[in-house]
Design an enzyme around this catalytic site. Structure first.
Site, PDB file in Angstrom:
ATOM      1  CG  ASN A  44      32.709 105.211 -38.282  1.00 40.98           C
ATOM      2  OD1 ASN A  44      32.050 104.443 -38.970  1.00 40.98           O
ATOM      3  ND2 ASN A  44      34.017 105.305 -38.401  1.00 40.98           N
ATOM      4  CB  ALA A  48      35.971 118.017 -44.097  1.00 42.47           C
ATOM      5  CD  GLU A  57      31.068 102.646 -30.269  1.00 40.32           C
ATOM      6  OE1 GLU A  57      31.220 103.578 -31.086  1.00 40.32           O
ATOM      7  OE2 GLU A  57      31.958 101.829 -30.004  1.00 40.32           O
TER       8      GLU A  57
END
Ligand code: THU
Length: 134
Positions: A44, A48, A57
């Site tokens: 992942n 911000a 994924e």
């Protein structure tokens, strides 16, 4: 763990260690095997501006696509949660685009506790929407 699953586990674990997850503190790794038998990994990558981040994924799918492959045959996701880390709804749809056989296995694992759960893609994402609907 079978050697095939162990390979995905090791790859996903290494990918998890590269996650950019300073906001959630929840690093995720994913490893998928494509139709050519290659393993593609992802983590992942948060941002911000929170909605600009994305899951492990799609990173793995991106690597698969740019390598020239087009089909997900097996997937393993690794996260640090007590409950098995399951692909989110958006990722189920993203995966669906490249899953031809809904019987493929989706594994969920924990770095220390190993394999927690295995389901078929059909169990993960029933009544799926795909190109055949258009
Ligand atoms: N996340 C993934 O990368 N994959 C999943 O299957 C579940 C959730 C990420 C998104 C976000 O960066 C963090 O986990 C917390 O939701």
């Amino acid at each position: 763990m079978s050697p095939e699953i162990q390979t995905l586990f090791d790859a996903a674990l290494a990918a998890q260690q590269q996650a950019h997850a300073p906001y959630s503190q929840f690093p995720v790794g994913a490893a998928l095997r494509c139709e050519r038998g290659l393993v593609h990994v992802g983590c992942n990558i948060e941002n911000a501006a929170y909605p600009s981040g994305w899951c492990a994924e799609p990173t793995a799918i991106s690597h698969m696509i740019v390598s020239g492959s087009r089909e997900v045959r097996e997937l393993l996701v690794i996260g640090n949660s007590d409950e098995a880390c399951s692909p989110c709804g958006l990722c189920r749809q993203r995966l669906n685009e490249f899953v031809k056989d809904s019987g493929i296995r989706v594994h969920m694992a924990h770095p220390q506790r190993g394999l927690l759960k295995t389901v078929s893609f059909a169990e993960l994402y029933p009544h799926r929407f795909g190109g055949e609907h258009l």
